[in-house]
Motif scaffolding. Structure first.
Motif, PDB file in Angstrom:
ATOM      1  N   ILE A   1      30.877  39.226  41.032  1.00  0.00           N
ATOM      2  CA  ILE A   1      30.625  40.271  40.028  1.00  0.00           C
ATOM      3  C   ILE A   1      29.147  40.345  39.688  1.00  0.00           C
ATOM      4  O   ILE A   1      28.544  41.421  39.721  1.00  0.00           O
ATOM      5  N   TYR A   2      28.544  39.229  39.359  1.00  0.00           N
ATOM      6  CA  TYR A   2      27.152  39.253  38.950  1.00  0.00           C
ATOM      7  C   TYR A   2      26.209  39.428  40.140  1.00  0.00           C
ATOM      8  O   TYR A   2      25.126  40.006  39.995  1.00  0.00           O
TER       9      TYR A   2
ATOM     10  N   LYS B   1      32.571  45.337  32.585  1.00  0.00           N
ATOM     11  CA  LYS B   1      34.028  45.248  32.522  1.00  0.00           C
ATOM     12  C   LYS B   1      34.659  45.999  33.691  1.00  0.00           C
ATOM     13  O   LYS B   1      35.615  45.525  34.294  1.00  0.00           O
ATOM     14  N   LEU B   2      34.123  47.173  34.017  1.00  0.00           N
ATOM     15  CA  LEU B   2      34.655  47.926  35.148  1.00  0.00           C
ATOM     16  C   LEU B   2      34.474  47.141  36.438  1.00  0.00           C
ATOM     17  O   LEU B   2      35.391  47.058  37.254  1.00  0.00           O
ATOM     18  N   ILE B   3      33.312  46.545  36.639  1.00  0.00           N
ATOM     19  CA  ILE B   3      33.080  45.759  37.857  1.00  0.00           C
ATOM     20  C   ILE B   3      34.045  44.574  37.897  1.00  0.00           C
ATOM     21  O   ILE B   3      34.603  44.254  38.950  1.00  0.00           O
TER      22      ILE B   3
ATOM     23  N   TYR C   1      38.772  42.098  40.199  1.00  0.00           N
ATOM     24  CA  TYR C   1      40.071  41.487  39.901  1.00  0.00           C
ATOM     25  C   TYR C   1      41.170  42.202  40.676  1.00  0.00           C
ATOM     26  O   TYR C   1      42.088  41.575  41.199  1.00  0.00           O
ATOM     27  N   HIS C   2      41.054  43.515  40.785  1.00  0.00           N
ATOM     28  CA  HIS C   2      42.051  44.273  41.538  1.00  0.00           C
ATOM     29  C   HIS C   2      42.073  43.810  42.996  1.00  0.00           C
ATOM     30  O   HIS C   2      43.125  43.715  43.609  1.00  0.00           O
ATOM     31  N   ARG C   3      40.898  43.496  43.536  1.00  0.00           N
ATOM     32  CA  ARG C   3      40.816  43.034  44.918  1.00  0.00           C
ATOM     33  C   ARG C   3      41.215  41.569  45.055  1.00  0.00           C
ATOM     34  O   ARG C   3      41.937  41.197  45.976  1.00  0.00           O
TER      35      ARG C   3
ATOM     36  N   ILE D   1      37.122  56.209  36.136  1.00  0.00           N
ATOM     37  CA  ILE D   1      37.028  55.393  37.348  1.00  0.00           C
ATOM     38  C   ILE D   1      38.064  54.280  37.292  1.00  0.00           C
ATOM     39  O   ILE D   1      38.760  54.016  38.268  1.00  0.00           O
ATOM     40  N   HIS D   2      38.181  53.644  36.140  1.00  0.00           N
ATOM     41  CA  HIS D   2      39.153  52.565  35.968  1.00  0.00           C
ATOM     42  C   HIS D   2      40.561  53.042  36.296  1.00  0.00           C
ATOM     43  O   HIS D   2      41.329  52.345  36.962  1.00  0.00           O
TER      44      HIS D   2
END
Length: 181
Positions: free
Chosen positions: A146-147, A112-114, A119-121, A71-72
Protein backbone atom coordinates in the motif's frame (compact mmCIF):
# COMPACT_ATOMS: atom_id res chain seq x y z
CA UNK A 1 -30.45 25.71 -17.80
CA UNK A 2 -28.67 29.07 -18.04
CA UNK A 3 -28.70 29.39 -14.26
CA UNK A 4 -26.99 26.00 -13.93
CA UNK A 5 -24.26 27.09 -16.36
CA UNK A 6 -23.70 30.34 -14.43
CA UNK A 7 -23.56 28.50 -11.12
CA UNK A 8 -21.08 25.97 -12.53
CA UNK A 9 -18.96 28.75 -13.98
CA UNK A 10 -18.99 30.74 -10.72
CA UNK A 11 -18.05 27.69 -8.66
CA UNK A 12 -15.29 26.83 -11.14
CA UNK A 13 -13.85 30.36 -10.92
CA UNK A 14 -13.98 30.25 -7.11
CA UNK A 15 -12.34 26.81 -7.11
CA UNK A 16 -9.58 27.97 -9.47
CA UNK A 17 -8.94 31.00 -7.27
CA UNK A 18 -8.62 28.85 -4.16
CA UNK A 19 -6.30 26.43 -5.93
CA UNK A 20 -4.10 29.31 -7.11
CA UNK A 21 -3.99 30.84 -3.63
CA UNK A 22 -3.36 27.50 -1.91
CA UNK A 23 -0.18 27.05 -3.93
CA UNK A 24 1.43 29.74 -1.81
CA UNK A 25 -0.69 29.90 1.35
CA UNK A 26 -2.41 27.69 3.85
CA UNK A 27 -6.20 27.78 3.73
CA UNK A 28 -6.28 29.54 7.11
CA UNK A 29 -4.19 32.39 5.63
CA UNK A 30 -6.48 32.99 2.66
CA UNK A 31 -8.98 35.83 2.99
CA UNK A 32 -12.38 36.01 1.39
CA UNK A 33 -11.34 39.35 -0.09
CA UNK A 34 -8.45 37.64 -1.95
CA UNK A 35 -10.74 34.91 -3.29
CA UNK A 36 -13.33 37.41 -4.48
CA UNK A 37 -10.75 39.68 -6.12
CA UNK A 38 -9.05 36.79 -7.91
CA UNK A 39 -12.43 35.33 -8.93
CA UNK A 40 -13.71 38.75 -9.98
CA UNK A 41 -16.90 38.23 -8.00
CA UNK A 42 -18.39 40.08 -5.07
CA UNK A 43 -18.85 38.72 -1.57
CA UNK A 44 -22.58 38.22 -1.97
CA UNK A 45 -21.94 35.93 -4.96
CA UNK A 46 -19.53 33.87 -2.88
CA UNK A 47 -22.04 33.70 -0.01
CA UNK A 48 -24.75 32.47 -2.40
CA UNK A 49 -22.76 29.25 -2.73
CA UNK A 50 -20.70 28.94 0.46
CA UNK A 51 -21.04 30.02 4.09
CA UNK A 52 -17.33 30.75 4.37
CA UNK A 53 -13.93 29.53 3.22
CA UNK A 54 -14.18 26.39 5.33
CA UNK A 55 -17.58 25.55 3.86
CA UNK A 56 -15.94 25.72 0.42
CA UNK A 57 -13.22 23.32 1.60
CA UNK A 58 -15.81 20.98 3.09
CA UNK A 59 -17.81 20.93 -0.14
CA UNK A 60 -14.68 20.23 -2.19
CA UNK A 61 -13.77 17.39 0.15
CA UNK A 62 -17.30 16.00 -0.11
CA UNK A 63 -17.06 16.04 -3.92
CA UNK A 64 -13.70 14.28 -3.74
CA UNK A 65 -15.06 11.74 -1.23
CA UNK A 66 -18.03 11.02 -3.53
CA UNK A 67 -15.60 10.28 -6.37
CA UNK A 68 -13.56 8.01 -4.09
CA UNK A 69 -16.77 6.23 -3.03
CA UNK A 70 -17.72 5.74 -6.67
CA UNK A 71 -14.41 4.00 -7.31
CA UNK A 72 -14.82 1.97 -4.12
CA UNK A 73 -18.22 0.79 -5.33
CA UNK A 74 -16.63 -0.48 -8.55
CA UNK A 75 -13.69 -2.40 -7.01
CA UNK A 76 -15.38 -5.79 -7.43
CA UNK A 77 -16.13 -5.18 -11.11
CA UNK A 78 -12.94 -3.34 -12.03
CA UNK A 79 -10.45 -5.75 -10.45
CA UNK A 80 -7.07 -4.76 -9.04
CA UNK A 81 -5.49 -3.00 -12.00
CA UNK A 82 -8.80 -1.49 -13.08
CA UNK A 83 -9.42 -0.04 -9.62
CA UNK A 84 -5.94 1.46 -9.50
CA UNK A 85 -6.41 2.87 -13.01
CA UNK A 86 -9.72 4.50 -11.95
CA UNK A 87 -7.96 6.08 -8.96
CA UNK A 88 -5.06 7.27 -11.12
CA UNK A 89 -7.53 8.81 -13.59
CA UNK A 90 -9.11 10.68 -10.68
CA UNK A 91 -5.69 12.00 -9.67
CA UNK A 92 -4.93 12.98 -13.26
CA UNK A 93 -8.30 14.70 -13.78
CA UNK A 94 -8.39 16.47 -10.41
CA UNK A 95 -4.71 17.11 -9.78
CA UNK A 96 -5.12 20.81 -9.05
CA UNK A 97 -7.72 20.42 -6.31
CA UNK A 98 -6.19 17.23 -4.93
CA UNK A 99 -2.82 18.92 -4.63
CA UNK A 100 -4.48 21.71 -2.68
CA UNK A 101 -6.59 19.46 -0.45
CA UNK A 102 -5.20 15.94 -0.44
CA UNK A 103 -2.40 16.29 2.04
CA UNK A 104 -4.37 18.54 4.34
CA UNK A 105 -7.44 16.41 4.98
CA UNK A 106 -8.35 14.23 2.01
CA UNK A 107 -5.37 11.93 2.39
CA UNK A 108 -7.18 9.50 4.67
CA UNK A 109 -9.87 8.72 2.10
CA UNK A 110 -7.27 8.20 -0.64
CA UNK A 111 -5.18 5.89 1.49
CA UNK A 112 -8.33 4.06 2.61
CA UNK A 113 -9.27 3.42 -1.02
CA UNK A 114 -5.80 2.02 -1.76
CA UNK A 115 -6.17 -0.20 1.34
CA UNK A 116 -9.48 -1.47 -0.03
CA UNK A 117 -8.02 -2.19 -3.47
CA UNK A 118 -5.17 -4.23 -1.99
CA UNK A 119 -7.43 -5.94 0.55
CA UNK A 120 -9.78 -6.93 -2.24
CA UNK A 121 -6.83 -8.51 -4.05
CA UNK A 122 -4.88 -9.95 -1.09
CA UNK A 123 -7.30 -10.16 1.84
CA UNK A 124 -8.16 -13.79 1.18
CA UNK A 125 -4.48 -14.66 1.68
CA UNK A 126 -4.60 -13.27 5.22
CA UNK A 127 -7.95 -14.91 5.95
CA UNK A 128 -6.63 -18.29 4.77
CA UNK A 129 -3.28 -18.04 6.53
CA UNK A 130 -2.14 -21.18 8.30
CA UNK A 131 -1.44 -19.41 11.61
CA UNK A 132 -1.12 -16.02 13.31
CA UNK A 133 2.52 -15.62 12.29
CA UNK A 134 1.69 -16.07 8.61
CA UNK A 135 -1.36 -13.78 8.94
CA UNK A 136 0.84 -11.08 10.55
CA UNK A 137 3.45 -11.46 7.82
CA UNK A 138 0.82 -11.15 5.06
CA UNK A 139 -0.73 -8.11 6.71
CA UNK A 140 2.69 -6.43 6.90
CA UNK A 141 3.29 -7.31 3.24
CA UNK A 142 -0.05 -5.70 2.31
CA UNK A 143 0.91 -2.50 4.17
CA UNK A 144 4.28 -2.55 2.42
CA UNK A 145 2.46 -2.76 -0.92
CA UNK A 146 0.00 0.00 0.00
CA UNK A 147 2.61 2.54 1.00
CA UNK A 148 4.91 1.50 -1.83
CA UNK A 149 1.98 2.09 -4.17
CA UNK A 150 1.54 5.57 -2.66
CA UNK A 151 5.21 6.27 -3.27
CA UNK A 152 4.92 5.15 -6.89
CA UNK A 153 1.88 7.40 -7.36
CA UNK A 154 3.76 10.38 -5.90
CA UNK A 155 6.69 9.60 -8.22
CA UNK A 156 4.30 9.32 -11.19
CA UNK A 157 2.77 12.72 -10.41
CA UNK A 158 6.18 14.32 -9.71
CA UNK A 159 7.52 13.10 -13.04
CA UNK A 160 4.64 14.62 -15.01
CA UNK A 161 2.37 11.56 -15.29
CA UNK A 162 4.11 10.41 -18.47
CA UNK A 163 2.58 6.93 -18.27
CA UNK A 164 -1.16 6.53 -18.70
CA UNK A 165 -3.14 5.57 -15.59
CA UNK A 166 -3.54 2.08 -17.08
CA UNK A 167 0.22 1.73 -17.66
CA UNK A 168 0.98 2.92 -14.12
CA UNK A 169 -1.64 0.57 -12.63
CA UNK A 170 -0.02 -2.28 -14.57
CA UNK A 171 3.45 -1.35 -13.27
CA UNK A 172 2.16 -1.24 -9.69
CA UNK A 173 0.52 -4.61 -10.24
CA UNK A 174 3.79 -6.10 -11.49
CA UNK A 175 5.79 -4.65 -8.57
CA UNK A 176 3.35 -5.91 -5.97
CA UNK A 177 2.65 -9.24 -7.65
CA UNK A 178 6.33 -10.23 -7.61
CA UNK A 179 6.52 -10.59 -3.83
CA UNK A 180 3.00 -11.83 -3.08
CA UNK A 181 2.74 -15.21 -1.43
Amino acid sequence: MATDARVKYTKMVIRNSFVALMKTKKLSEITLKEVCELSEINRSTFYRHYKDIYDWRDQMEEEYQAKINSIHDRINDAGFEGSLALFLHLIQDELDILTALLFRSGEASSIKLIHEVFYHRDGHLEENAADDAERTYLKKLRYYHIYGCCGLIVSWVSNGMRESPEEMAHEISIFTENDRS
